[in-house]
Design a protein around this motif. Sequence first.
Motif, PDB file in Angstrom:
ATOM      1  N   MET A 139      37.225  50.046  38.383  1.00 15.12           N
ATOM      2  CA  MET A 139      37.109  49.003  39.405  1.00 15.12           C
ATOM      3  C   MET A 139      38.345  49.041  40.283  1.00 15.12           C
ATOM      4  SD  MET A 139      36.186  45.034  38.964  1.00 15.12           S
ATOM      5  CE  MET A 139      36.156  43.926  40.357  1.00 15.12           C
ATOM      6  N   PRO A 140      38.186  48.997  41.596  1.00 17.22           N
ATOM      7  CA  PRO A 140      39.335  49.136  42.469  1.00 17.22           C
ATOM      8  C   PRO A 140      40.205  47.899  42.464  1.00 17.22           C
ATOM      9  CG  PRO A 140      37.410  48.623  43.747  1.00 17.22           C
ATOM     10  CD  PRO A 140      36.944  48.821  42.330  1.00 17.22           C
ATOM     11  N   PRO A 141      41.473  48.054  42.839  1.00 16.62           N
ATOM     12  CA  PRO A 141      42.343  46.884  42.895  1.00 16.62           C
ATOM     13  C   PRO A 141      41.985  45.993  44.046  1.00 16.62           C
ATOM     14  CG  PRO A 141      43.469  48.789  43.764  1.00 16.62           C
ATOM     15  CD  PRO A 141      42.165  49.275  43.213  1.00 16.62           C
ATOM     16  N   THR A 142      42.203  44.694  43.862  1.00  9.91           N
ATOM     17  CA  THR A 142      42.184  43.793  44.990  1.00  9.91           C
ATOM     18  C   THR A 142      43.605  43.692  45.508  1.00  9.91           C
ATOM     19  OG1 THR A 142      42.422  41.937  43.488  1.00  9.91           O
ATOM     20  CG2 THR A 142      40.197  42.520  44.167  1.00  9.91           C
ATOM     21  N   ASP A 143      43.842  42.812  46.478  1.00 10.79           N
ATOM     22  CA  ASP A 143      45.154  42.822  47.095  1.00 10.79           C
ATOM     23  C   ASP A 143      46.000  41.651  46.674  1.00 10.79           C
ATOM     24  OD1 ASP A 143      45.130  41.022  50.158  1.00 10.79           O
ATOM     25  OD2 ASP A 143      43.818  40.760  48.448  1.00 10.79           O
ATOM     26  N   ALA A 144      47.260  41.738  47.037  1.00 13.06           N
ATOM     27  CA  ALA A 144      48.180  40.635  46.870  1.00 13.06           C
ATOM     28  C   ALA A 144      49.180  40.688  47.995  1.00 13.06           C
ATOM     29  CB  ALA A 144      48.903  40.739  45.517  1.00 13.06           C
ATOM     30  N   SER A 145      49.829  39.581  48.234  1.00 12.86           N
ATOM     31  CA  SER A 145      50.727  39.501  49.386  1.00 12.86           C
ATOM     32  C   SER A 145      51.921  40.405  49.222  1.00 12.86           C
ATOM     33  CB  SER A 145      51.208  38.062  49.553  1.00 12.86           C
ATOM     34  OG  SER A 145      52.240  37.991  50.495  1.00 12.86           O
ATOM     35  N   SER A 161      56.201  35.472  46.466  1.00  8.76           N
ATOM     36  CA  SER A 161      56.986  35.769  45.270  1.00  8.76           C
ATOM     37  C   SER A 161      56.113  35.983  44.053  1.00  8.76           C
ATOM     38  CB  SER A 161      57.965  34.613  45.008  1.00  8.76           C
ATOM     39  OG  SER A 161      57.254  33.408  44.809  1.00  8.76           O
ATOM     40  N   THR A 162      54.877  35.518  44.082  1.00  3.91           N
ATOM     41  CA  THR A 162      54.007  35.674  42.915  1.00  3.91           C
ATOM     42  C   THR A 162      53.033  36.810  43.061  1.00  3.91           C
ATOM     43  OG1 THR A 162      52.458  34.073  43.869  1.00  3.91           O
ATOM     44  CG2 THR A 162      54.128  33.229  42.365  1.00  3.91           C
ATOM     45  N   ASP A 163      52.989  37.484  44.224  1.00  4.74           N
ATOM     46  CA  ASP A 163      52.015  38.529  44.461  1.00  4.74           C
ATOM     47  C   ASP A 163      52.705  39.799  44.910  1.00  4.74           C
ATOM     48  OD1 ASP A 163      50.019  36.738  43.929  1.00  4.74           O
ATOM     49  OD2 ASP A 163      49.757  36.172  46.024  1.00  4.74           O
ATOM     50  N   ALA A 164      51.968  40.930  44.800  1.00  6.93           N
ATOM     51  CA  ALA A 164      52.525  42.194  45.270  1.00  6.93           C
ATOM     52  C   ALA A 164      51.412  43.160  45.561  1.00  6.93           C
ATOM     53  CB  ALA A 164      53.463  42.797  44.229  1.00  6.93           C
ATOM     54  N   GLY A 165      51.444  43.825  46.730  1.00 13.58           N
ATOM     55  CA  GLY A 165      50.515  44.889  47.036  1.00 13.58           C
ATOM     56  C   GLY A 165      49.439  44.493  48.016  1.00 13.58           C
ATOM     57  N   THR A 166      48.646  45.473  48.472  1.00  9.40           N
ATOM     58  CA  THR A 166      47.530  45.218  49.355  1.00  9.40           C
ATOM     59  C   THR A 166      46.301  45.904  48.825  1.00  9.40           C
ATOM     60  OG1 THR A 166      48.162  47.091  50.718  1.00  9.40           O
ATOM     61  CG2 THR A 166      48.961  44.945  51.398  1.00  9.40           C
ATOM     62  N   ALA A 167      45.160  45.618  49.441  1.00 10.72           N
ATOM     63  CA  ALA A 167      43.891  46.047  48.884  1.00 10.72           C
ATOM     64  C   ALA A 167      43.521  47.451  49.283  1.00 10.72           C
ATOM     65  CB  ALA A 167      42.794  45.095  49.350  1.00 10.72           C
ATOM     66  N   ALA A 211      49.588  43.883  38.359  1.00  9.20           N
ATOM     67  CA  ALA A 211      48.434  44.280  37.545  1.00  9.20           C
ATOM     68  C   ALA A 211      47.205  43.425  37.821  1.00  9.20           C
ATOM     69  CB  ALA A 211      48.794  44.199  36.067  1.00  9.20           C
ATOM     70  N   ALA A 212      47.414  42.153  38.167  1.00 11.45           N
ATOM     71  CA  ALA A 212      46.292  41.262  38.420  1.00 11.45           C
ATOM     72  C   ALA A 212      45.455  41.715  39.603  1.00 11.45           C
ATOM     73  CB  ALA A 212      46.812  39.846  38.670  1.00 11.45           C
ATOM     74  N   PHE A 213      46.041  42.521  40.486  1.00 13.46           N
ATOM     75  CA  PHE A 213      45.341  42.918  41.700  1.00 13.46           C
ATOM     76  C   PHE A 213      45.022  44.409  41.738  1.00 13.46           C
ATOM     77  CE2 PHE A 213      47.846  39.136  42.614  1.00 13.46           C
ATOM     78  CZ  PHE A 213      46.865  38.288  43.093  1.00 13.46           C
ATOM     79  N   TRP A 214      45.932  45.239  41.294  1.00 12.76           N
ATOM     80  CA  TRP A 214      45.691  46.685  41.330  1.00 12.76           C
ATOM     81  C   TRP A 214      44.906  47.171  40.121  1.00 12.76           C
ATOM     82  CZ3 TRP A 214      47.326  50.552  44.862  1.00 12.76           C
ATOM     83  CH2 TRP A 214      47.977  50.055  45.998  1.00 12.76           C
ATOM     84  N   GLU A 215      44.976  46.440  39.009  1.00 14.58           N
ATOM     85  CA  GLU A 215      44.227  46.771  37.801  1.00 14.58           C
ATOM     86  C   GLU A 215      44.530  48.182  37.303  1.00 14.58           C
ATOM     87  OE1 GLU A 215      40.103  45.943  38.543  1.00 14.58           O
ATOM     88  OE2 GLU A 215      40.458  43.788  38.789  1.00 14.58           O
TER      89      GLU A 215
END
Length: 271
Positions: free
Chosen positions: A1-7, A11-17, A125-129
């Motif tokens: 399953m592909p990662p979703t994104d994060a800001s 400060s609590t998120d990292a990355g994009t979709a 990890a919550a977004f990129w999986e």
Amino acid sequence: MPPTDASTDASTDAGTARATRPAPGAAPGPVSLADPGSDPGAGTDSEDTLDLRLPDELIALFAGDSGDGGDNEARDGTAGGDDLLDRVGGWGPTATPAGVFHLVPARTERDLPLIARWMNDPAVAAFWELAGSESVVEEHLRRQIDGDGRSVPCLGTLDGTPMSYWEIYRADLDPLARHYPARPHDTGIHLLIGGVADRGHGLGSTLLRAVADHVLEKRPSCARVVAEPDLRNTPSVSAFLSAGFRFSAEVDLPDKRAALMIRDRALRDLS
């Protein structure tokens, strides 16, 4: 399953979709020309539909010749050949308000431990999986490094220090193109900021602007840089807006409803 994104800045998120990609070398799906909806942020270059023919690069892929002769260095842009992203590895550094930034094509033997550590950060990890053993990240990287050149994974270094992970990819040759009116040579970007200390201070927006403009400078055939952050992730969407992207439409991807963000060559001096 592909990662979703994060800001890139929260400060609590990292990355994009990123959207789901086919196996390396597989042909992309059909391009959708349906109008995804109104464009509240469009300027003079707001028309996002046009008639498309198959790009020459895609025809070459079907013929089994991506212009790199099967050489891995050519595929990631560090050696000769007409690869699909104009040799990312040869783009060189670019000056930003935060320092000198450089996209360096990733190498598993050199970069895997660092990228795997970032991917195991719970906020990432919550977004990129891609959390777990290094083999999980290695497979993700190798699909791109050993692929046909339509996506190049990179480390982002700031003043010589690796601090972010990027994927520069041909959005018009990606499954994402099924979900929006893609144009030839549209180039997509995904980003995660590795260190917690680098998040939440506007650095993501600074680097997104710098990298998007670097893409436009080094890829003369590319008129737009695109991204698809999760629509629910307000900090991520805000980071792109601060970086000079415009909100073009809401698009339904297999794993999320996304905000289609576009940085136009024609409008970059105005935003």
